[in-house]
Design an enzyme around this catalytic site. Structure first.
Site, PDB file in Angstrom:
ATOM      1  CG  HIS A   6      -2.029   0.981   1.163  1.00  0.00           C
ATOM      2  ND1 HIS A   6      -1.824   2.334   1.301  1.00  0.00           N
ATOM      3  CD2 HIS A   6      -3.359   0.807   0.977  1.00  0.00           C
ATOM      4  CE1 HIS A   6      -2.988   2.959   1.197  1.00  0.00           C
ATOM      5  NE2 HIS A   6      -3.935   2.054   0.993  1.00  0.00           N
TER       6      HIS A   6
ATOM      7  CD  GLU B  34      -6.747   3.759  -2.466  1.00  0.00           C
ATOM      8  OE1 GLU B  34      -6.968   3.745  -3.676  1.00  0.00           O
ATOM      9  OE2 GLU B  34      -6.344   2.756  -1.840  1.00  0.00           O
TER      10      GLU B  34
ATOM     11  NE  ARG C 280      -3.600   7.846  -1.410  1.00  0.00           N
ATOM     12  CZ  ARG C 280      -3.528   6.634  -1.948  1.00  0.00           C
ATOM     13  NH1 ARG C 280      -3.275   6.501  -3.243  1.00  0.00           N
ATOM     14  NH2 ARG C 280      -3.694   5.550  -1.217  1.00  0.00           N
TER      15      ARG C 280
ATOM     16  NE  ARG D 219      -5.313   0.367  -1.835  1.00  0.00           N
ATOM     17  CZ  ARG D 219      -6.020  -0.282  -0.913  1.00  0.00           C
ATOM     18  NH1 ARG D 219      -5.790  -1.579  -0.711  1.00  0.00           N
ATOM     19  NH2 ARG D 219      -6.924   0.346  -0.203  1.00  0.00           N
TER      20      ARG D 219
ATOM     21  CG  HIS E  49      -2.788  -3.020   2.676  1.00  0.00           C
ATOM     22  ND1 HIS E  49      -3.178  -2.850   3.987  1.00  0.00           N
ATOM     23  CD2 HIS E  49      -3.892  -2.793   1.925  1.00  0.00           C
ATOM     24  CE1 HIS E  49      -4.456  -2.530   4.030  1.00  0.00           C
ATOM     25  NE2 HIS E  49      -4.926  -2.504   2.802  1.00  0.00           N
ATOM     26  CG  HIS E  50      -5.170  -7.621   0.379  1.00  0.00           C
ATOM     27  ND1 HIS E  50      -6.234  -7.548   1.248  1.00  0.00           N
ATOM     28  CD2 HIS E  50      -5.489  -8.569  -0.524  1.00  0.00           C
ATOM     29  CE1 HIS E  50      -7.167  -8.405   0.880  1.00  0.00           C
ATOM     30  NE2 HIS E  50      -6.747  -9.039  -0.182  1.00  0.00           N
TER      31      HIS E  50
ATOM     32  NE  ARG F 229      -7.249  -5.494  -0.832  1.00  0.00           N
ATOM     33  CZ  ARG F 229      -7.568  -4.347  -0.224  1.00  0.00           C
ATOM     34  NH1 ARG F 229      -8.643  -3.665  -0.586  1.00  0.00           N
ATOM     35  NH2 ARG F 229      -6.792  -3.863   0.724  1.00  0.00           N
TER      36      ARG F 229
END
Length: 511
Positions: free
Chosen positions: A303, A316, A319, A340, A443-444, A483
């Protein structure tokens, strides 16, 4: 039935959320920090155990058999339990951590959905096809198209389902890679995770679904090619075999397991992680032992906006509501609302390998999570642009030029330099002005076990493991190579519900 559970739930959730957000997820990044991680883990366990004492089902109420066993009490696990209960089943949830919530507790941006009643109420024209196309593009066209089609087509009903349980997500914003406002947040614009977990837990309690914490499932049991229960360790000592007609695995990803992360993507060694410490890939490993197939394990998302010292993700939505990114020279360098992976690559490509999120009082008023970031000491403040520049040590004249140009872009609805088209509803002209120093962090994990649209776990030969279902970040394929922000919460609810419904159908057939 009177259970010794959920006492003081809402009051303690804020404590758990803070600990989950600021705990050891990022401190597990390298083996050299192992001792520090253990100290923080012990500290976190002590505090959360005290805060949630008798909040969950007491061990004395444990039964030897349930219709459906759910492994993991994040958003997907709780959604599946509620759906199974609604279908007439007797489900149970086992959670290895001392509190429920998982990575869902840390979710901040919102939940993506298209063609929703809230979009229509606010005059937002959207379509499932557009949602599909933009998610496919954002995933580098490698998404599992069947899963993605099911996902977008069931997104609006998932918003309705939550709303019907008192979990209203009617505040809309936009995230990177999306052209429409389809990221649904709580009405006050606050972070979605804590709100979602509190609402799901409230419904778990009302429906009298047993939820055991400190319940670490070590093995999924199988007989004659069909899953029939689990082996679980309670409070680190009491081992029990619990029988069931179906098992749903919702244990999350492996973003806090740096050995597993670097095994699949060596270049991420040394990165901080935003994941809660329970995200160690347990479910994936257990399913692999049963012959379950995996997909995209090397697709691990970093991220772009992570506060590094505490490994805390900055939503997010900052932004999406108008913030810009500037480098140490005070200049913008990229489209802040690209996907991302691309924004992260742009930050890593800077000489200093970090950037500042810069925003004004207007953005702060629209993103309530910023108040929490401020309390954690992440936010730098200046009454004027020049004062802010001094706080973050960037050239004041250049930062003012950058903001003036950005405000002109917003006025003209055109960003000629970087092509940004979203998050431009309001300019950045309302003092005070703020900045948060960020850099990318793990992050993911987009990869995981392979499922079909019924959430049945697949084998390499395309057959299914009878009685075994999975949902959420433990699964792979939906997100492809990247993602989209806001799609994780949609994933856990949409496929969590499906796992609950499909496991209930299977369990009924076994009676």
């Amino acid at each position: 039935m009177k259970k010794k559970m959920f006492k003081g739930l809402i009051a303690s959730l804020s404590i758990v959320f803070l600990l989950a957000g600021c705990g050891s997820g990022g401190k597990t990044a390298t083996s050299s920090k192992e001792s520090e991680s253990k100290e923080k883990t012990a500290e976190t366990s002590d505090v959360t155990s005290g805060a949630s004492e008798q909040k969950y089902t007491d061990i004395s109420e444990l039964k030897d058999e349930y219709d459906v066993i759910i492994v993991g009490a994040g958003g997907a696990g709780m959604a599946s339990a509620i759906e199974a209960k609604e279908a007439g089943m007797n489900p149970v949830i086992f959670e290895k951590m001392p509190y429920a919530g998982g990575n869902t507790l840390k979710s901040s941006a919102g939940m993506n959905a298209s063609e929703t009643k809230f979009q229509k109420e606010q005059g937002i024209e959207d379509s499932n096809d557009l949602f599909y196309e933009e998610t496919l593009k954002g995933g580098n066209n490698t998404n599992d198209k069947e899963l993605l089609r099911y996902f977008v087509d069931h997104s609006a009903s998932a918003i309705d389902w939550l709303d019907g349980m008192g979990i209203r997500l009617n505040n809309l914003t936009v995230t990177g890679g999306m052209s429409e406002k389809r990221t649904h947040r709580p009405e006050d614009g606050s972070a979605v995770g804590e709100y979602l977990v509190a609402g799901l837990l409230r419904n778990i309690e009302e429906k009298e679904i047993p939820l055991f914490v400190d319940a670490d499932v070590k093995e999924i049991k199988e007989k004659d090619g069909q899953v029939n229960g689990v082996k679980v360790v309670f409070q680190g000592k009491d081992k029990k075999n619990i029988s069931s007609k179906a098992v749903i695995v919702t244990t999350g990803g492996f973003g806090a397991n740096m050995d597993m992360v670097t095994e699949n993507k060596p270049e991420l060694k040394g990165y901080v992680s935003t994941n809660q410490e329970g995200s160690t890939g347990d479910g994936i490993k257990m399913i692999e032992k049963l012959g379950g197939a995996t997909v995209d394990l090397d697709q691990i998302q970093i991220h772009p906006t992570v506060q590094q010292e505490k490994a805390f993700l900055i939503t997010e939505a900052v932004r999406g509501e108008g913030a810009i990114l500037v480098a140490q020279d005070g200049k913008r360098f990229f489209n802040e609302l690209e996907t991302r992976d691309k924004v992260s690559k742009a930050i890593i490509g800077l000489e200093d390998k970090y950037a500042y999120l810069v925003f004004d009082a207007g953005v702060r008023s629209r993103v309530k999570a910023i108040d929490f970031y401020d309390k954690q000491g992440f936010v730098k403040t200046g009454d004027t642009i020049e004062a802010l520049a001094k706080e973050i040590d960037v050239p004041a004249d250049q930062l003012k030029t950058t903001l003036d140009q950005w405000n002109e872009n917003v006025k003209n609805k055109q960003d000629q330099e970087f092509g940004r088209t979203t998050g431009m509803d309001e300019d950045l002209s309302k003092g005070p002005f703020y900045a948060i120093k960020i850099a990318p962090g793990i992050h993911h994990t987009m990869g995981g076990v392979k499922i079909n649209t019924n959430t049945e776990v697949m084998k390499k030969d395309g057959s299914t493991i009878k009685g075994l279902y999975a949902a959420g970040e433990v699964t792979g394929g939906l997100h492809g190579g990247n993602r989209i922000g806001g799609n994780a919460d949609a994933d856990i609810i949409i496929f969590g519900r499906q796992a609950g419904a499909q496991s209930a159908i299977f369990a009924k057939e076994q009676k």
